[in-house]
Design a protein around this motif. Structure first.
Motif, mmCIF file in Angstrom:
data_model
loop_
_atom_site.group_PDB
_atom_site.id
_atom_site.type_symbol
_atom_site.label_atom_id
_atom_site.label_comp_id
_atom_site.label_asym_id
_atom_site.label_seq_id
_atom_site.Cartn_x
_atom_site.Cartn_y
_atom_site.Cartn_z
ATOM 1 N N HIS A 1 45.346 27.315 50.463
ATOM 2 C CA HIS A 1 44.338 28.590 50.142
ATOM 3 C C HIS A 1 44.705 29.620 51.342
ATOM 4 C CE1 HIS A 1 40.129 30.750 49.877
ATOM 5 N NE2 HIS A 1 41.298 31.428 49.185
ATOM 6 N N THR A 2 45.018 29.125 52.496
ATOM 7 C CA THR A 2 45.434 29.908 53.666
ATOM 8 C C THR A 2 46.851 30.703 53.302
ATOM 9 O OG1 THR A 2 44.233 28.561 55.234
ATOM 10 C CG2 THR A 2 45.932 30.014 55.994
ATOM 11 N N SER A 3 47.679 29.650 52.839
ATOM 12 C CA SER A 3 49.053 30.362 52.525
ATOM 13 C C SER A 3 48.955 31.368 51.361
ATOM 14 C CB SER A 3 49.931 29.376 52.086
ATOM 15 O OG SER A 3 49.854 28.761 50.740
ATOM 16 N N HIS A 4 48.023 31.080 50.305
ATOM 17 C CA HIS A 4 47.954 31.988 49.415
ATOM 18 C C HIS A 4 47.022 33.500 49.655
ATOM 19 C CE1 HIS A 4 47.393 32.433 45.044
ATOM 20 N NE2 HIS A 4 46.387 33.141 45.154
ATOM 21 N N LEU A 5 46.229 33.178 50.920
ATOM 22 C CA LEU A 5 45.528 34.393 50.982
ATOM 23 C C LEU A 5 46.265 35.250 51.934
ATOM 24 C CD1 LEU A 5 42.951 35.930 52.120
ATOM 25 C CD2 LEU A 5 42.548 34.275 53.735
ATOM 26 N N VAL A 6 47.060 34.730 53.080
ATOM 27 C CA VAL A 6 47.998 35.275 53.960
ATOM 28 C C VAL A 6 49.088 35.866 53.069
ATOM 29 C CG1 VAL A 6 49.587 35.174 56.060
ATOM 30 C CG2 VAL A 6 47.220 34.178 55.965
ATOM 31 N N GLY A 7 49.694 35.285 52.267
ATOM 32 C CA GLY A 7 50.853 35.625 51.199
ATOM 33 C C GLY A 7 50.225 36.818 50.749
ATOM 34 N N SER A 8 49.230 36.786 50.111
ATOM 35 C CA SER A 8 48.530 38.166 49.274
ATOM 36 C C SER A 8 48.747 39.469 50.137
ATOM 37 C CB SER A 8 47.239 37.907 48.885
ATOM 38 O OG SER A 8 46.222 37.928 49.786
ATOM 39 N N ALA A 9 48.487 39.408 51.334
ATOM 40 C CA ALA A 9 48.932 40.545 52.111
ATOM 41 C C ALA A 9 50.164 41.085 52.241
ATOM 42 C CB ALA A 9 48.380 40.371 53.366
ATOM 43 N N SER B 1 53.029 33.318 56.344
ATOM 44 C CA SER B 1 52.288 32.388 55.583
ATOM 45 C C SER B 1 52.060 31.142 55.756
ATOM 46 C CB SER B 1 52.296 32.837 54.142
ATOM 47 O OG SER B 1 52.319 34.373 53.864
ATOM 48 N N PHE B 2 53.185 30.492 55.876
ATOM 49 C CA PHE B 2 53.284 29.007 56.032
ATOM 50 C C PHE B 2 52.616 28.427 57.447
ATOM 51 C CE2 PHE B 2 55.522 24.806 56.732
ATOM 52 C CZ PHE B 2 54.828 24.171 55.523
ATOM 53 N N PHE C 1 50.377 39.121 42.021
ATOM 54 C CA PHE C 1 49.010 38.858 42.251
ATOM 55 C C PHE C 1 48.721 39.767 43.317
ATOM 56 C CE2 PHE C 1 48.809 34.043 41.196
ATOM 57 C CZ PHE C 1 48.649 34.467 39.763
ATOM 58 N N PRO C 2 47.358 40.453 43.489
ATOM 59 C CA PRO C 2 46.968 41.330 44.315
ATOM 60 C C PRO C 2 46.399 40.582 45.870
ATOM 61 C CG PRO C 2 45.231 41.023 42.794
ATOM 62 C CD PRO C 2 46.502 40.003 42.395
ATOM 63 N N LEU C 3 46.212 41.624 46.781
ATOM 64 C CA LEU C 3 45.614 41.409 47.783
ATOM 65 C C LEU C 3 44.290 40.400 47.633
ATOM 66 C CD1 LEU C 3 45.539 41.652 51.021
ATOM 67 C CD2 LEU C 3 44.250 43.634 50.677
ATOM 68 N N GLU C 4 43.999 39.489 48.258
ATOM 69 C CA GLU C 4 42.948 38.615 48.033
ATOM 70 C C GLU C 4 41.775 38.937 48.728
ATOM 71 O OE1 GLU C 4 41.769 34.080 49.080
ATOM 72 O OE2 GLU C 4 43.399 34.399 47.500
ATOM 73 N N ARG C 5 40.478 39.649 48.165
ATOM 74 C CA ARG C 5 39.454 40.218 48.917
ATOM 75 C C ARG C 5 38.300 40.125 48.396
ATOM 76 N NH1 ARG C 5 36.248 42.130 51.692
ATOM 77 N NH2 ARG C 5 36.126 44.034 52.962
#
Length: 468
Positions: free
Chosen positions: A275-283, A290-291, A446-450
């Motif tokens: 989830h962290t990589s997904h969240l940081v990558g969304s930015a 991200s990794f 995929f958009p910025l996770e917010r």
């Protein structure tokens, strides 16, 4: 050719409840050995499929959020799309629809080897296709070609103090590799969004290639007096080169590492590291940043440290009870552990409601290669006793062992006794899952996770509760 009807194999998984993961092509649908070319063919088809799906069902409700979920770490909320793997409470993890036993059977292996090559799993995670031996060999050679570390990262690793935790070193080195990011350069130059995935792909391939070198350098510096990791051999697979750089030449240890790096690669998108990589990558942070963030999450005691905690507990148990111990004494020890307010590490899982298939395949490896090892015999004895005790206690939703109940014992058997390092191995493996997903996250836009956060006062107002 229809994406969902391309073959009988694909159709079987489409009809399965585990086929929520992306099914983009039939098994061995492409003969190309170049992974990027295969993705370039698949991505436009998947973009169209998802666009049509969203247009038809975009406003459909898929669940209900409760106050307990909000306070409980969002556990159980259906809140993000993650294509590469799905975790079923009863069946365990499936990689693109394939169970671990199916992956062990179907994925290509090294010559004379019996365990699947992680390169093959990465191809499966990235494409949804079981790769050929030639495609896996292409990945092995591609990663060998990309493996060299920049000098500034080597210098940084050599200058770290010995008391800096291996995971801190691992994360810092990955962040510093950001200097090599193709995506960061392309974004600064204004690259079109449609090409984001291509640069994420290049970064992901480079990073996965370099991780064994980073990990081996850390290991040699901390535990082997700074001795050289040697050179990458382009004729060897990723795991073989990794174990050589670590300084382990036992063929069975290399086989163990192939299995370890395969089964620890992905565990759907809701765990902390994924989830962290997904969240940081969304930015639109590049794969290195991200990794690295994901590895800081993996380093936490509630995530990647568990296999170390299991081994510590087993070692204390052995010291207290001696060598071979009766089932009765072991049962008493377990009860004493629980009554003192502690847990039995390695048992239970947030999602699974059965024995973790990753535990099972490690157990099968041990039964074949180290059946008489005292620590393995203790793990087997616990497997026979702990679930019944936990069921009798009545608190555990899942009394069965997870992956961490076994992995440390196997590593220790082959001489890797440095428990602080185990999470680094986990981290090398986890790159396969989260980076293959990141390629698709950028390909699908995929958009910025917010997500929306609320205060307790706001939640009380929402449900009509009285404050205080």
């Amino acid at each position: 050719m229809s994406l969902l009807g391309a073959s009988r194999t694909a159709a079987r998984f489409v009809n399965s409840k585990n086929a929520a993961c992306l099914l983009i092509a039939s098994r061995n649908a492409s003969s190309s050995t170049n992974l990027k070319d295969v993705l370039a063919d698949l991505i436009p088809k998947e973009q169209t499929r998802i666009k049509n799906f969203k247009q038809q069902y975009g406003k459909t409700s898929i669940g209900q959020i409760t106050i307990d979920m909000v306070y409980g770490g969002m556990r159980g909320m259906k809140g993000l799309v993650y294509e590469t793997s799905v975790l079923d409470p009863d069946e365990g993890i499936r990689f693109r629809g394939y169970s671990i036993p199916e992956c062990q059977q179907m994925l290509p292996k090294a010559p004379s080897g019996e365990e699947p090559l992680p390169e093959g799993l990465f191809w499966l995670l990235a494409t949804g296709q079981i790769p050929t031996q030639e495609q896996v060999s292409w990945v092995s050679k591609e990663w060998a070609k990309r493996a060299a570390l920049p000098s500034h990262v080597v210098t940084m690793l050599d200058n770290f103090p010995n008391n800096l935790h291996p995971m801190s070193q691992f994360s810092a080195a990955i962040t510093a590799l950001n200097s090599e990011s193709s995506f960061a350069r392309a974004y600064a130059e204004g690259v079109n969004k449609a090409k984001y995935w291509e640069f994420i792909y290049e970064d992901s391939m480079d990073l996965i290639a370099k991780l064994p070198c980073v990990a081996a350098k850390i290991y040699r510096n901390l535990y082997r007096e700074g001795s050289s990791i040697g050179a990458i051999d382009s004729n060897l697979d990723w795991s073989y080169n990794f174990t050589n750089m670590l300084g382990y030449t036992e063929p069975q240890f290399t086989e163990l590492m192939r299995m370890y790096l395969t089964i620890h690669s992905d565990h759907e998108g809701g765990n902390v590291s994924a989830h962290t990589s997904h969240l940081v990558g969304s930015a639109l942070s590049d794969p290195y940043l991200s990794f690295s963030a994901a590895m800081n999450g993996l380093a936490g005691p509630l995530h990647g440290l568990a296999n170390q905690e299991v081994l510590v507990w087993l070692t204390h148990l052995q010291k207290e009870l001696g060598g071979e111990v009766s089932d009765e004494k072991l049962r008493d020890y377990i009860w004493n552990t629980l009554k003192s307010g502690r847990v039995v590490p390695g048992y239970g899982h947030a999602v699974l409601r059965k024995t973790d298939p990753r535990y099972t395949c490690q157990r099968e490896f041990a039964l074949k290669h180290l059946p008489n090892d005292p620590m393995f015999k203790l793990v087997s004895q616990l497997y026979k006793i702990v679930p019944d005790v936990l069921l009798e206690q009545g608190k555990a939703k899942n009394p069965w062992p997870n992956v961490d109940a076994h992995s440390g014992v196997l590593l220790q058997y082959y001489g890797m006794t440095e428990m602080n390092y185990y999470t680094v191995l986990f981290g090398v493996s986890r790159a396969l899952g989260v980076l293959s997903q990141m390629i698709w996250s950028r390909a699908l836009g995929f958009p910025l996770e917010r997500p929306k956060s609320m205060s307790t006062e706001g939640l009380m107002t929402l449900v009509g509760a009285k404050s205080g």
